[in-house]
Design a protein around this motif. Sequence first.
Motif, PDB file in Angstrom:
ATOM      1  N   GLN A 210      28.457  -3.653  -2.570  1.00 18.59           N
ATOM      2  CA  GLN A 210      28.389  -2.508  -3.480  1.00 18.59           C
ATOM      3  C   GLN A 210      27.925  -1.256  -2.735  1.00 18.59           C
ATOM      4  O   GLN A 210      28.457  -0.159  -2.947  1.00 18.59           O
ATOM      5  N   ALA A 211      26.954  -1.412  -1.869  1.00 19.58           N
ATOM      6  CA  ALA A 211      26.445  -0.271  -1.109  1.00 19.58           C
ATOM      7  C   ALA A 211      27.536   0.335  -0.235  1.00 19.58           C
ATOM      8  O   ALA A 211      27.685   1.562  -0.160  1.00 19.58           O
ATOM      9  N   ILE A 212      28.303  -0.522   0.401  1.00 23.32           N
ATOM     10  CA  ILE A 212      29.385  -0.042   1.264  1.00 23.32           C
ATOM     11  C   ILE A 212      30.460   0.660   0.436  1.00 23.32           C
ATOM     12  O   ILE A 212      30.982   1.713   0.814  1.00 23.32           O
ATOM     13  N   LYS A 213      30.790   0.089  -0.715  1.00 20.31           N
ATOM     14  CA  LYS A 213      31.811   0.677  -1.583  1.00 20.31           C
ATOM     15  C   LYS A 213      31.370   2.041  -2.108  1.00 20.31           C
ATOM     16  O   LYS A 213      32.149   2.987  -2.131  1.00 20.31           O
ATOM     17  N   ILE A 214      30.113   2.157  -2.539  1.00 22.28           N
ATOM     18  CA  ILE A 214      29.620   3.418  -3.088  1.00 22.28           C
ATOM     19  C   ILE A 214      29.444   4.465  -1.995  1.00 22.28           C
ATOM     20  O   ILE A 214      29.694   5.647  -2.197  1.00 22.28           O
ATOM     21  N   GLY A 215      29.016   4.031  -0.819  1.00 23.05           N
ATOM     22  CA  GLY A 215      29.022   4.898   0.351  1.00 23.05           C
ATOM     23  C   GLY A 215      27.922   5.937   0.425  1.00 23.05           C
ATOM     24  O   GLY A 215      28.114   7.009   1.012  1.00 23.05           O
ATOM     25  N   ALA A 216      26.767   5.644  -0.155  1.00 20.98           N
ATOM     26  CA  ALA A 216      25.646   6.573  -0.033  1.00 20.98           C
ATOM     27  C   ALA A 216      25.161   6.629   1.413  1.00 20.98           C
ATOM     28  O   ALA A 216      25.348   5.679   2.187  1.00 20.98           O
ATOM     29  N   LYS A 217      24.528   7.725   1.786  1.00 24.07           N
ATOM     30  CA  LYS A 217      24.002   7.833   3.143  1.00 24.07           C
ATOM     31  C   LYS A 217      22.931   6.777   3.408  1.00 24.07           C
ATOM     32  O   LYS A 217      22.848   6.219   4.502  1.00 24.07           O
ATOM     33  N   LYS A 218      22.090   6.532   2.379  1.00 20.71           N
ATOM     34  CA  LYS A 218      21.085   5.486   2.487  1.00 20.71           C
ATOM     35  C   LYS A 218      21.056   4.691   1.185  1.00 20.71           C
ATOM     36  O   LYS A 218      21.150   5.264   0.104  1.00 20.71           O
ATOM     37  N   THR A 219      20.916   3.380   1.318  1.00 21.08           N
ATOM     38  CA  THR A 219      20.801   2.498   0.159  1.00 21.08           C
ATOM     39  C   THR A 219      19.526   1.676   0.297  1.00 21.08           C
ATOM     40  O   THR A 219      19.219   1.179   1.382  1.00 21.08           O
ATOM     41  N   PHE A 220      18.813   1.533  -0.815  1.00 24.09           N
ATOM     42  CA  PHE A 220      17.588   0.737  -0.854  1.00 24.09           C
ATOM     43  C   PHE A 220      17.743  -0.339  -1.926  1.00 24.09           C
ATOM     44  O   PHE A 220      18.126  -0.045  -3.057  1.00 24.09           O
ATOM     45  N   PHE A 221      17.444  -1.578  -1.556  1.00 21.33           N
ATOM     46  CA  PHE A 221      17.534  -2.687  -2.498  1.00 21.33           C
ATOM     47  C   PHE A 221      16.212  -2.880  -3.220  1.00 21.33           C
ATOM     48  O   PHE A 221      15.132  -2.754  -2.625  1.00 21.33           O
ATOM     49  N   THR A 222      16.304  -3.234  -4.518  1.00 19.75           N
ATOM     50  CA  THR A 222      15.124  -3.463  -5.337  1.00 19.75           C
ATOM     51  C   THR A 222      15.359  -4.673  -6.223  1.00 19.75           C
ATOM     52  O   THR A 222      16.362  -5.356  -6.103  1.00 19.75           O
ATOM     53  N   HIS A 223      14.410  -4.939  -7.139  1.00 23.10           N
ATOM     54  CA  HIS A 223      14.435  -6.113  -8.029  1.00 23.10           C
ATOM     55  C   HIS A 223      14.619  -7.388  -7.197  1.00 23.10           C
ATOM     56  O   HIS A 223      15.536  -8.186  -7.400  1.00 23.10           O
ATOM     57  N   ILE A 224      13.707  -7.581  -6.269  1.00 30.22           N
ATOM     58  CA  ILE A 224      13.809  -8.604  -5.228  1.00 30.22           C
ATOM     59  C   ILE A 224      12.980  -9.826  -5.594  1.00 30.22           C
ATOM     60  O   ILE A 224      11.826  -9.712  -5.985  1.00 30.22           O
ATOM     61  N   SER A 225      13.579 -11.006  -5.446  1.00 35.88           N
ATOM     62  CA  SER A 225      12.917 -12.280  -5.725  1.00 35.88           C
ATOM     63  C   SER A 225      12.275 -12.841  -4.459  1.00 35.88           C
ATOM     64  O   SER A 225      12.692 -12.518  -3.336  1.00 35.88           O
ATOM     65  N   HIS A 226      11.285 -13.700  -4.646  1.00 33.11           N
ATOM     66  CA  HIS A 226      10.702 -14.389  -3.489  1.00 33.11           C
ATOM     67  C   HIS A 226      11.734 -15.269  -2.789  1.00 33.11           C
ATOM     68  O   HIS A 226      11.557 -15.642  -1.628  1.00 33.11           O
ATOM     69  N   ARG A 227      12.813 -15.592  -3.489  1.00 32.78           N
ATOM     70  CA  ARG A 227      13.865 -16.426  -2.890  1.00 32.78           C
ATOM     71  C   ARG A 227      14.723 -15.665  -1.875  1.00 32.78           C
ATOM     72  O   ARG A 227      15.482 -16.285  -1.135  1.00 32.78           O
ATOM     73  N   LEU A 228      14.612 -14.343  -1.859  1.00 33.21           N
ATOM     74  CA  LEU A 228      15.417 -13.578  -0.909  1.00 33.21           C
ATOM     75  C   LEU A 228      14.965 -13.828   0.521  1.00 33.21           C
ATOM     76  O   LEU A 228      15.782 -13.923   1.438  1.00 33.21           O
ATOM     77  N   GLY A 229      13.664 -13.951   0.730  1.00 29.93           N
ATOM     78  CA  GLY A 229      13.128 -14.125   2.077  1.00 29.93           C
ATOM     79  C   GLY A 229      12.107 -13.054   2.388  1.00 29.93           C
ATOM     80  O   GLY A 229      11.890 -12.112   1.609  1.00 29.93           O
ATOM     81  N   LYS A 230      11.451 -13.177   3.533  1.00 32.07           N
ATOM     82  CA  LYS A 230      10.418 -12.224   3.927  1.00 32.07           C
ATOM     83  C   LYS A 230      11.040 -10.872   4.284  1.00 32.07           C
ATOM     84  O   LYS A 230      12.109 -10.802   4.898  1.00 32.07           O
ATOM     85  N   HIS A 231      10.342  -9.837   3.916  1.00 35.22           N
ATOM     86  CA  HIS A 231      10.842  -8.476   4.108  1.00 35.22           C
ATOM     87  C   HIS A 231      11.260  -8.234   5.563  1.00 35.22           C
ATOM     88  O   HIS A 231      12.354  -7.738   5.821  1.00 35.22           O
ATOM     89  N   GLN A 232      10.391  -8.589   6.510  1.00 35.16           N
ATOM     90  CA  GLN A 232      10.672  -8.284   7.909  1.00 35.16           C
ATOM     91  C   GLN A 232      11.899  -9.037   8.425  1.00 35.16           C
ATOM     92  O   GLN A 232      12.611  -8.552   9.312  1.00 35.16           O
ATOM     93  N   ASP A 233      12.173 -10.206   7.860  1.00 35.99           N
ATOM     94  CA  ASP A 233      13.335 -10.985   8.291  1.00 35.99           C
ATOM     95  C   ASP A 233      14.633 -10.432   7.699  1.00 35.99           C
ATOM     96  O   ASP A 233      15.641 -10.303   8.399  1.00 35.99           O
ATOM     97  N   ILE A 234      14.608 -10.112   6.411  1.00 38.64           N
ATOM     98  CA  ILE A 234      15.822  -9.655   5.733  1.00 38.64           C
ATOM     99  C   ILE A 234      16.252  -8.289   6.248  1.00 38.64           C
ATOM    100  O   ILE A 234      17.448  -8.032   6.421  1.00 38.64           O
ATOM    101  N   GLU A 235      15.296  -7.421   6.517  1.00 44.27           N
ATOM    102  CA  GLU A 235      15.674  -6.082   6.998  1.00 44.27           C
ATOM    103  C   GLU A 235      16.480  -6.148   8.286  1.00 44.27           C
ATOM    104  O   GLU A 235      17.345  -5.304   8.526  1.00 44.27           O
ATOM    105  N   GLN A 236      16.220  -7.151   9.121  1.00 42.60           N
ATOM    106  CA  GLN A 236      16.953  -7.277  10.379  1.00 42.60           C
ATOM    107  C   GLN A 236      18.395  -7.718  10.162  1.00 42.60           C
ATOM    108  O   GLN A 236      19.232  -7.588  11.055  1.00 42.60           O
ATOM    109  N   GLU A 237      18.698  -8.238   8.982  1.00 42.27           N
ATOM    110  CA  GLU A 237      20.055  -8.696   8.671  1.00 42.27           C
ATOM    111  C   GLU A 237      20.917  -7.611   8.042  1.00 42.27           C
ATOM    112  O   GLU A 237      22.126  -7.807   7.874  1.00 42.27           O
ATOM    113  N   LEU A 238      20.322  -6.480   7.688  1.00 43.82           N
ATOM    114  CA  LEU A 238      21.033  -5.472   6.907  1.00 43.82           C
ATOM    115  C   LEU A 238      21.833  -4.518   7.783  1.00 43.82           C
ATOM    116  O   LEU A 238      21.412  -4.173   8.897  1.00 43.82           O
TER     117      LEU A 238
END
Length: 254
Positions: A210-238
Amino acid sequence: MKVNFLGTGTSQGVPVIGCECQVCQSLDFRDKRFRTSVFVETDQTSLVIDTGPDFRMQMLRAGIKKLDAVLFTHEHKDHTAGLDDIRPFNFSQQMDMPVFGRKPVLEQLQREYAYIFNDKKYPGVPQVNCIEIDEHAFHINGIGITPIPVLHYKLPVLGFRIGDFSYITDANFIPEDSYKLLEGTEILVINALQKESHISHFTLDQAIDQAIKIGAKKTFFTHISHRLGKHQDIEQELPEGIFLAYDGLELILP
């Protein structure tokens, strides 16, 4: 315009009560997430989008002393349960709080907070001025706000665009007409619950798409579950230009 992420967590918050997963046990402050809410402040006005169960602590933590309006995305409890805590703003500002929401949202508030709307009010209850909105643009103290209709499974939810800032939470489908409303967005906030599929929220991969399709200069994800993973790990995948939001993050927009 300043945007303060008051909360970036899902309905249970992070950490989850009784959970011993690596995210809930993390010492990284970015893995501590109140329920999702955002504070928007301009020279003319200040408003909050959603008042979840953590609203009181969010106001205290952010040091917010003035609030001109509340916008509701939808009627789920993790987005409305803190409404009673607008009372200090009633007292300090000597005004009824303008509360904006779709008709079903306002009806739900009247059921859940019947004591606010009783003809014979108990002294000290919150004072609100309910203002029904739909899919048409409106203004708060001269600030233009464009509702962005999305779906949370089968439940209609509103995102909001203020200038070049667009905010969407609790969604797993964006209609084509809503993409048109998002054109030219500079900063996009959108929900990314977890990596596994979910009936009513975008997964991480879906949110990236969705972020790629909308094409904003910066996108920030929210409404995050503990199941997503640790912040420092997920940011490296983005991908470049896409980030995880965290509680207390502030953005300054021109």
